[in-house]
Design a protein around this motif. Sequence first.
Motif: not given
Length: 88
Positions: A9-10, A14-15, A20-22, A50-51
């Motif tokens: 899950r983490p 993170d992905a 969202v950041a991208s 990729r994640g």
Amino acid sequence: MELAAHHHRPVTRDADGMAVASFVLGLAGLLFFNALLGPAAIGLALLALRGRTARRGRAFLGLALGAADLAVLAALVTLNGTVSWNLG
């Protein structure tokens, strides 16, 4: 078995955050710092995809906006001979 499920899950979270950041960096890059924010948006989008992010649409938007940032940068350099906006 529960520990293994908790471990995956983490990575997805993170992905998702990278997707969202991208998107946010790509959108901001259209207005300022195209040379920095465009490649950062592209890199984060690719890492998110990729994640195996659950927010694939947002990652693809970040990828497209990052490419648009670089297109705006190329247009500025071609038309004005500078990497800055000129409104006047």
